[in-house]
Design a protein around this motif. Structure first.
Motif, PDB file in Angstrom:
ATOM      1  N   ARG A   1       0.830  -1.230  -0.016  1.00 23.84           N
ATOM      2  CA  ARG A   1       0.266   0.057  -0.055  1.00 23.84           C
ATOM      3  C   ARG A   1       0.891   1.220   0.228  1.00 23.84           C
ATOM      4  O   ARG A   1       0.379   2.381  -0.413  1.00 23.84           O
ATOM      5  N   LEU A   2       2.214   0.886   0.248  1.00 23.29           N
ATOM      6  CA  LEU A   2       2.879   2.456   0.199  1.00 23.29           C
ATOM      7  C   LEU A   2       3.153   2.642  -1.331  1.00 23.29           C
ATOM      8  O   LEU A   2       3.102   1.850  -2.073  1.00 23.29           O
ATOM      9  N   SER A   3       3.795   3.941  -1.483  1.00 31.31           N
ATOM     10  CA  SER A   3       4.018   4.265  -2.973  1.00 31.31           C
ATOM     11  C   SER A   3       5.445   3.721  -3.206  1.00 31.31           C
ATOM     12  O   SER A   3       6.128   3.416  -2.278  1.00 31.31           O
ATOM     13  N   PRO A   4       5.758   3.593  -4.529  1.00 31.11           N
ATOM     14  CA  PRO A   4       7.174   2.974  -4.880  1.00 31.11           C
ATOM     15  C   PRO A   4       8.017   3.859  -4.233  1.00 31.11           C
ATOM     16  O   PRO A   4       9.111   3.337  -4.038  1.00 31.11           O
ATOM     17  N   GLU A   5       8.005   5.105  -4.223  1.00 27.78           N
ATOM     18  CA  GLU A   5       8.844   5.866  -3.709  1.00 27.78           C
ATOM     19  C   GLU A   5       9.064   5.593  -2.168  1.00 27.78           C
ATOM     20  O   GLU A   5      10.301   5.645  -1.569  1.00 27.78           O
ATOM     21  N   GLN A   6       8.211   5.347  -1.523  1.00 28.45           N
ATOM     22  CA  GLN A   6       8.300   4.891  -0.006  1.00 28.45           C
ATOM     23  C   GLN A   6       9.010   3.551   0.273  1.00 28.45           C
ATOM     24  O   GLN A   6       9.997   3.379   0.867  1.00 28.45           O
ATOM     25  N   GLN A   7       8.649   2.695  -0.765  1.00 27.81           N
ATOM     26  CA  GLN A   7       9.319   1.396  -0.668  1.00 27.81           C
ATOM     27  C   GLN A   7      10.739   1.587  -1.212  1.00 27.81           C
ATOM     28  O   GLN A   7      11.548   1.051  -0.458  1.00 27.81           O
ATOM     29  N   TYR A   8      11.140   2.138  -2.111  1.00 24.24           N
ATOM     30  CA  TYR A   8      12.512   2.766  -2.510  1.00 24.24           C
ATOM     31  C   TYR A   8      13.392   3.295  -1.321  1.00 24.24           C
ATOM     32  O   TYR A   8      14.489   2.983  -0.968  1.00 24.24           O
ATOM     33  N   LYS A   9      12.492   4.127  -0.647  1.00 25.78           N
ATOM     34  CA  LYS A   9      13.413   4.885   0.400  1.00 25.78           C
ATOM     35  C   LYS A   9      13.752   3.721   1.686  1.00 25.78           C
ATOM     36  O   LYS A   9      14.774   4.071   2.346  1.00 25.78           O
ATOM     37  N   ILE A  10      12.793   3.003   1.771  1.00 21.28           N
ATOM     38  CA  ILE A  10      13.119   1.801   2.895  1.00 21.28           C
ATOM     39  C   ILE A  10      14.125   1.174   2.543  1.00 21.28           C
ATOM     40  O   ILE A  10      15.326   0.833   3.295  1.00 21.28           O
ATOM     41  N   GLY A  11      14.312   0.691   1.338  1.00 15.36           N
ATOM     42  CA  GLY A  11      15.677   0.074   0.809  1.00 15.36           C
ATOM     43  C   GLY A  11      16.641   0.892   0.827  1.00 15.36           C
ATOM     44  O   GLY A  11      17.755   0.579   1.150  1.00 15.36           O
ATOM     45  N   GLN A  12      16.639   2.138   0.365  1.00 17.15           N
ATOM     46  CA  GLN A  12      17.634   3.126   0.421  1.00 17.15           C
ATOM     47  C   GLN A  12      18.254   3.298   1.983  1.00 17.15           C
ATOM     48  O   GLN A  12      19.597   3.525   2.040  1.00 17.15           O
ATOM     49  N   SER A  13      17.685   3.294   2.763  1.00 22.09           N
ATOM     50  CA  SER A  13      18.105   3.372   4.244  1.00 22.09           C
ATOM     51  C   SER A  13      18.986   2.391   4.524  1.00 22.09           C
ATOM     52  O   SER A  13      19.891   2.481   5.459  1.00 22.09           O
ATOM     53  N   LEU A  14      19.173   1.195   3.738  1.00 23.76           N
ATOM     54  CA  LEU A  14      19.994  -0.069   3.960  1.00 23.76           C
ATOM     55  C   LEU A  14      21.338   0.058   3.249  1.00 23.76           C
ATOM     56  O   LEU A  14      21.744  -0.920   3.258  1.00 23.76           O
ATOM     57  N   VAL A  15      21.538   0.926   2.461  1.00 20.80           N
ATOM     58  CA  VAL A  15      22.696   1.029   1.617  1.00 20.80           C
ATOM     59  C   VAL A  15      23.769   0.533   2.164  1.00 20.80           C
ATOM     60  O   VAL A  15      24.676  -0.023   1.583  1.00 20.80           O
ATOM     61  N   LYS A  16      24.004   1.199   3.443  1.00 17.80           N
ATOM     62  CA  LYS A  16      25.247   0.952   4.217  1.00 17.80           C
ATOM     63  C   LYS A  16      25.771  -0.581   4.517  1.00 17.80           C
ATOM     64  O   LYS A  16      26.687  -0.901   4.545  1.00 17.80           O
TER      65      LYS A  16
END
Length: 258
Positions: free
Chosen positions: A134-149
Motif C-alpha cells: 500500500r505504500l508508494s513505490p517512492e516510499q518502498q524505495y526509501k526503505i531499501g535506500q536506508s539500508l545502503v550501508k
C-alpha cells in the motif's frame, strides 16, 4: 561490494524441481561473494508497518496448499542475527522509517525457497523483512535506500517476488509464452537499466499490460523490486541476470542492483 538482488520465487514446486532456473540459482549462490548476512524482503510477509525479524532460529512456514507431501517435509533452519537486526533498526530510525521488531514469525516460502536454492546449508544469518504494497513505490524505495550501508559490510539484500505474477492468468498446462508478459518485462528492463525512477514509479500507468502483469490483487509480488533497488541507490546500475517463464506468463526474473 555485494549487489542487491531481486529474485522471482516462482511457484513452491521450485523447491523440489531440477530445471534451468533452479540450476541458475544454485550457481548464483556459489558465484556471489559469500555474504555475512542476508536481509530478505518477502512478498509473502505483508504488514502495514515495516517489520524487522529478531528471531534466533526460524521455523519453516508452509504457506501454500495442495502440493506434494515432499514439500511439507522441507526444513530450512536458518538462524537470525540480533546484532544485525538492531543495526537495521538504527538505520531505520536515522532515516525516519517507522518499524516494529518481530520475535516470532518463521520464514515463508517466498523466503526459504529462494534461500534454500542459493544457500542450501542454511549457514548464513537471515533477517526477514515485511513488505507493504500500500505504500508508494517512492516510499518502498526509501526503505531499501536506508539500508545502503549494509552492502558495504557484505550484507546481501534480497527482494523476493516476481515481475509478472498473476495467478488468475497462469496456465499450468501451457508453457507457450504469452506476449503480453514479455512486453511488460521488456519495458521494465529498458527503464531499470536506465534507472529511470520517474517511469518506474508510474509503471502501473506507463508500462504495457501492467494491469495483467501486476494486478491490483497481486502487486505485493512486484514491490520487492523497489526495496532491492533502493538498497543500491549509491551505485545505480541494474543487470538482468536471468529471465525465463513458466505456465505461460509466470516470470523467473533475477536482477542485480549495484
Amino acid at each position: 561490494m555485494i549487489p542487491a538482488l531481486f529474485i522471482a520465487h516462482g511457484a513452491p514446486l521450485l523447491a523440489i524441481e531440477d530445471n534451468d532456473y533452479t540450476q541458475f540459482l544454485n550457481g548464483l549462490g556459489q558465484e556471489l561473494p559469500r555474504p555475512k548476512a542476508i536481509v530478505l524482503f518477502s512478498a509473502h510477509w505483508i504488514a502495514g508497518s515495516q517489520k524487522v525479524s529478531e528471531v534466533a532460529e526460524y521455523d519453516t512456514i508452509y504457506d501454500f496448499g495442495g502440493f506434494p507431501d515432499e514439500l511439507y517435509q522441507i526444513k530450512y533452519p536458518a538462524k537470525g542475527n540480533q546484532q544485525m537486526a538492531h543495526q537495521i533498526s538504527n538505520l531505520f530510525s536515522e532515516n525516519g522509517i517507522p518499524f516494529e521488531m518481530d520475535t516470532r514469525r518463521g520464514l515463508d516460502h517466498g523466503a526459504w525457497v529462494v534461500l534454500r536454492l542459493l544457500y542450501p546449508n542454511a549457514d548464513i544469518p537471515v533477517i526477514a523483512m515485511s513488505v507493504n504494497p500500500r505504500l508508494s513505490p517512492e516510499q518502498q524505495y526509501k526503505i531499501g535506500q536506508s539500508l545502503v550501508k549494509l552492502r558495504a559490510n557484505d550484507v546481501l539484500v534480497i527482494g523476493s517476488g516476481g515481475t509478472v505474477h498473476n495467478l488468475r492468468a497462469v496456465q499450468f498446462l501451457e508453457n507457450d509464452l504469452d506476449e503480453w508478459a514479455l512486453e511488460f518485462d521488456q519495458w521494465l528492463e529498458k527503464h531499470l537499466k536506465k534507472w529511470d525512477l520517474d517511469a518506474l514509479y508510474s509503471y502501473d500507468t506507463l508500462a504495457p499490460n501492467a494491469s495483467l502483469a501486476v494486478p491490483p490483487h497481486g502487486n505485493e509480488h512486484f514491490v520487492p523490486l523497489f526495496y532491492a533497488m533502493g538498497a543500491a541507490d549509491d551505485v545505480r546500475q541494474a543487470t538482468l541476470l536471468h529471465r525465463s517463464y513458466r505456465y505461460g506468463n509466470l516470470s523467473h526474473s533475477v536482477w542485480a542492483f549495484g
